[in-house]
Write a protein that holds these residues in place. Structure first.
Motif, PDB file in Angstrom:
ATOM      1  N   GLU A 246       0.835  -1.204   0.000  1.00 20.02           N
ATOM      2  CA  GLU A 246       0.000   0.000   0.000  1.00 20.02           C
ATOM      3  C   GLU A 246       0.872   1.257   0.000  1.00 20.02           C
ATOM      4  OE1 GLU A 246      -3.857   1.915   2.316  1.00 20.02           O
ATOM      5  OE2 GLU A 246      -3.382  -0.216   2.488  1.00 20.02           O
ATOM      6  N   PHE A 247       1.985   1.204   0.708  1.00 20.37           N
ATOM      7  CA  PHE A 247       2.952   2.300   0.709  1.00 20.37           C
ATOM      8  C   PHE A 247       3.473   2.534  -0.711  1.00 20.37           C
ATOM      9  CE2 PHE A 247       7.345   3.666   2.535  1.00 20.37           C
ATOM     10  CZ  PHE A 247       7.051   4.995   2.315  1.00 20.37           C
ATOM     11  N   ARG A 248       3.775   1.450  -1.412  1.00 21.56           N
ATOM     12  CA  ARG A 248       4.283   1.552  -2.783  1.00 21.56           C
ATOM     13  C   ARG A 248       3.235   2.176  -3.710  1.00 21.56           C
ATOM     14  NH1 ARG A 248       4.824  -1.948  -7.426  1.00 21.56           N
ATOM     15  NH2 ARG A 248       6.809  -1.548  -8.496  1.00 21.56           N
ATOM     16  N   SER A 249       1.990   1.744  -3.598  1.00 21.49           N
ATOM     17  CA  SER A 249       0.915   2.324  -4.421  1.00 21.49           C
ATOM     18  C   SER A 249       0.771   3.818  -4.138  1.00 21.49           C
ATOM     19  CB  SER A 249      -0.405   1.598  -4.147  1.00 21.49           C
ATOM     20  OG  SER A 249      -0.329   0.242  -4.519  1.00 21.49           O
ATOM     21  N   PHE A 250       0.866   4.181  -2.872  1.00 24.67           N
ATOM     22  CA  PHE A 250       0.797   5.587  -2.473  1.00 24.67           C
ATOM     23  C   PHE A 250       1.928   6.385  -3.122  1.00 24.67           C
ATOM     24  CE2 PHE A 250       2.551   8.726   0.522  1.00 24.67           C
ATOM     25  CZ  PHE A 250       1.493   9.627   0.613  1.00 24.67           C
ATOM     26  N   MET A 251       3.147   5.839  -3.097  1.00 25.69           N
ATOM     27  CA  MET A 251       4.299   6.551  -3.658  1.00 25.69           C
ATOM     28  C   MET A 251       4.182   6.691  -5.170  1.00 25.69           C
ATOM     29  SD  MET A 251       6.283   7.661  -1.290  1.00 25.69           S
ATOM     30  CE  MET A 251       7.773   7.987  -2.234  1.00 25.69           C
ATOM     31  N   PHE A 252       3.664   5.682  -5.840  1.00 25.74           N
ATOM     32  CA  PHE A 252       3.478   5.795  -7.291  1.00 25.74           C
ATOM     33  C   PHE A 252       2.460   6.881  -7.606  1.00 25.74           C
ATOM     34  CE2 PHE A 252       5.902   1.967  -7.955  1.00 25.74           C
ATOM     35  CZ  PHE A 252       6.349   2.099  -9.266  1.00 25.74           C
ATOM     36  N   SER A 253       1.408   6.941  -6.841  1.00 26.14           N
ATOM     37  CA  SER A 253       0.362   7.929  -7.082  1.00 26.14           C
ATOM     38  C   SER A 253       0.828   9.349  -6.784  1.00 26.14           C
ATOM     39  CB  SER A 253      -0.870   7.592  -6.231  1.00 26.14           C
ATOM     40  OG  SER A 253      -1.843   8.607  -6.317  1.00 26.14           O
ATOM     41  N   ARG A 254       1.541   9.525  -5.660  1.00 30.45           N
ATOM     42  CA  ARG A 254       1.866  10.874  -5.200  1.00 30.45           C
ATOM     43  C   ARG A 254       3.227  11.383  -5.671  1.00 30.45           C
ATOM     44  NH1 ARG A 254      -1.130  12.808  -0.862  1.00 30.45           N
ATOM     45  NH2 ARG A 254       0.194  14.655  -1.193  1.00 30.45           N
ATOM     46  N   ILE A 255       4.146  10.469  -6.004  1.00 29.50           N
ATOM     47  CA  ILE A 255       5.494  10.905  -6.376  1.00 29.50           C
ATOM     48  C   ILE A 255       5.879  10.429  -7.777  1.00 29.50           C
ATOM     49  CG2 ILE A 255       7.953  10.781  -5.818  1.00 29.50           C
ATOM     50  CD1 ILE A 255       6.418  12.524  -3.897  1.00 29.50           C
ATOM     51  N   TYR A 256       5.983   9.117  -7.970  1.00 28.46           N
ATOM     52  CA  TYR A 256       6.557   8.603  -9.206  1.00 28.46           C
ATOM     53  C   TYR A 256       5.763   8.981 -10.453  1.00 28.46           C
ATOM     54  CZ  TYR A 256       9.005   5.800  -5.700  1.00 28.46           C
ATOM     55  OH  TYR A 256       9.731   5.394  -4.602  1.00 28.46           O
ATOM     56  N   ARG A 257       4.449   9.085 -10.323  1.00 24.20           N
ATOM     57  CA  ARG A 257       3.612   9.464 -11.464  1.00 24.20           C
ATOM     58  C   ARG A 257       2.901  10.796 -11.230  1.00 24.20           C
ATOM     59  NH1 ARG A 257       1.064   3.394 -11.861  1.00 24.20           N
ATOM     60  NH2 ARG A 257       2.854   2.391 -12.860  1.00 24.20           N
ATOM     61  N   SER A 258       3.463  11.603 -10.379  1.00 21.77           N
ATOM     62  CA  SER A 258       2.812  12.860 -10.014  1.00 21.77           C
ATOM     63  C   SER A 258       2.822  13.851 -11.172  1.00 21.77           C
ATOM     64  CB  SER A 258       3.516  13.487  -8.804  1.00 21.77           C
ATOM     65  OG  SER A 258       4.807  13.940  -9.165  1.00 21.77           O
ATOM     66  N   ASP A 259       1.777  14.664 -11.237  1.00 24.37           N
ATOM     67  CA  ASP A 259       1.681  15.700 -12.263  1.00 24.37           C
ATOM     68  C   ASP A 259       2.778  16.750 -12.089  1.00 24.37           C
ATOM     69  OD1 ASP A 259      -0.549  14.459 -13.312  1.00 24.37           O
ATOM     70  OD2 ASP A 259      -1.983  15.719 -12.231  1.00 24.37           O
ATOM     71  N   ALA A 260       3.185  16.990 -10.859  1.00 24.14           N
ATOM     72  CA  ALA A 260       4.189  18.022 -10.600  1.00 24.14           C
ATOM     73  C   ALA A 260       5.533  17.705 -11.247  1.00 24.14           C
ATOM     74  CB  ALA A 260       4.369  18.212  -9.091  1.00 24.14           C
ATOM     75  N   LEU A 261       5.872  16.417 -11.340  1.00 21.83           N
ATOM     76  CA  LEU A 261       7.159  16.018 -11.922  1.00 21.83           C
ATOM     77  C   LEU A 261       7.064  15.699 -13.411  1.00 21.83           C
ATOM     78  CD1 LEU A 261       8.562  13.726  -9.068  1.00 21.83           C
ATOM     79  CD2 LEU A 261       8.991  16.157  -9.463  1.00 21.83           C
ATOM     80  N   GLU A 262       5.851  15.694 -13.955  1.00 26.73           N
ATOM     81  CA  GLU A 262       5.657  15.294 -15.354  1.00 26.73           C
ATOM     82  C   GLU A 262       6.386  16.204 -16.344  1.00 26.73           C
ATOM     83  OE1 GLU A 262       4.414  12.910 -18.505  1.00 26.73           O
ATOM     84  OE2 GLU A 262       4.572  12.582 -16.344  1.00 26.73           O
ATOM     85  N   PRO A 263       6.385  17.533 -16.185  1.00 27.11           N
ATOM     86  CA  PRO A 263       7.118  18.365 -17.149  1.00 27.11           C
ATOM     87  C   PRO A 263       8.597  18.005 -17.262  1.00 27.11           C
ATOM     88  CG  PRO A 263       5.636  19.725 -15.857  1.00 27.11           C
ATOM     89  CD  PRO A 263       5.629  18.356 -15.219  1.00 27.11           C
TER      90      PRO A 263
END
Length: 332
Positions: A246-263
């Motif tokens: 669940e921690f991993r899913s949270f990190m993918f949602s909030r960090i690894y695939r975050s809109d803020a880092l997409e550019p």
């Protein structure tokens, strides 16, 4: 009795019957044994002294061009080694083998982290950093001769991620150590970047693992040691593994695939794609040592080898050299 022989003998007396033993290590090419170091100790030293490992200090973990206190690939690898060695010691498994695998597991990573990996995958159809890490230690280091690492280390590097499991318990430890390290230190960096707060964690994660990166590591490492002790497998309890997932899913949602880092991810992928197109159309711009391998490996492979080995800043510098007009007459 040589020091190496004494260490090898101690392994059979002290380590678990499930541990990999240095005396039984296998290399593709036989070589004289060292008087002082075991086979796995030599592998560890070869990885840590390699150029590919040194370049990891300038390769992205999550944040592109971060501040001094953010993790890069080298600090990630060192943290994986520390976590994995702690588990190996608790289970009386081979720490030297565990450390060698952990230090070498990411030497095939591209510039810009997974963004670079995905860019190459889009361009050539298949690219996985674990496979490139194996290629680095087998074929690219030492000016194309490779490091001649043991089969146990190479297997652990290749299978630290993906569907296949390593054939040693030490390799399986690194699979867990890698995940524990990146989840906890990327969470820590996310807090530093202002993208996360401890209160954002799902309730199950904070209840089982805690909300402090250090306590999270302690809970997961302790659980693996307790659950795996005396067994021929590396496992977690269902309760802790569910929380980690669940921690991993949270990190993918909030960090690894975050809109803020997409550019930044898109810019990084663009740099990689343009470098690939340029070197494919004008391979003469590649270093001579790579051109000398073209007959053996083919143009596409040597271009990928070169790009994958670049650091973030050097990739940007090459992009500027190839695509940005020079500012003639403007004082520096």
């Amino acid at each position: 009795m040589k020091i190496r022989e004494r260490i090898e003998e101690q392994e059979f007396k002290i380590l678990s019957s499930y541990a990999a033993k240095s005396r039984e290590a296998v290399r593709d090419h036989e070589e004289p044994l060292c008087d002082f170091r075991t086979a796995f100790q030599r592998d560890r030293d070869r990885v840590i002294h390699s150029k590919a490992f040194r370049r990891l200090k300038h390769k992205t973990q999550v944040y592109i061009s971060p501040g001094d206190h953010y993790r890069m690939r080298m600090t990630h690898s060192l943290e994986v080694a520390q976590i994995s060695r702690t588990i190996a010691r608790g289970l009386r498994l081979n720490e030297d083998l565990t450390e060698a695998i952990a230090l070498g597991h990411d030497v095939g990573h591209t510039p810009f982290g997974h963004a670079g990996e995905y860019a190459l995958r889009d361009l050539i159809g298949r690219y996985h950093h674990n496979e490139q890490s194996l290629r680095v230690v087998e074929h690219l280091e030492r000016n194309g001769q490779g490091l001649n690492l043991t089969a146990e280390v190479r297997d652990g590097i290749l299978n630290h991620t993906g569907e296949n499991k390593p054939f040693t318990l030490e390799g399986n430890i690194v699979c867990y150590g890698d995940r524990i390290a990146y989840l906890c230190h990327d969470y820590d960096d996310g807090i530093r970047a202002g993208m996360l707060k401890p209160v954002d964690l799902p309730a199950k994660v904070s209840k089982v693992l805690g909300s402090n990166p250090s306590s999270m590591i302690t809970v997961m490492v302790s659980d693996i040691i307790t659950e795996s002790d005396g067994k021929n497998e590396i496992i977690m309890s269902g309760r802790v593994k569910d929380a980690m997932n669940e921690f991993r899913s949270f990190m993918f949602s909030r960090i690894y695939r975050s809109d803020a880092l997409e550019p930044d991810r898109k810019k990084a992928m663009y740099v990689i794609s343009k470098l690939f197109e340029s070197y494919m159309s004008a391979p003469g711009n590649l270093p001579q040592e790579f051109l000398e391998r073209e007959e053996r490996w083919g143009l596409q492979t040597i271009v990928v080898d070169y790009i994958a080995g670049l650091t973030d800043l050097y990739a940007i510098k090459q992009f500027e050299k190839l695509f940005i007009p020079a500012t003639w007459g403007i004082p520096k």
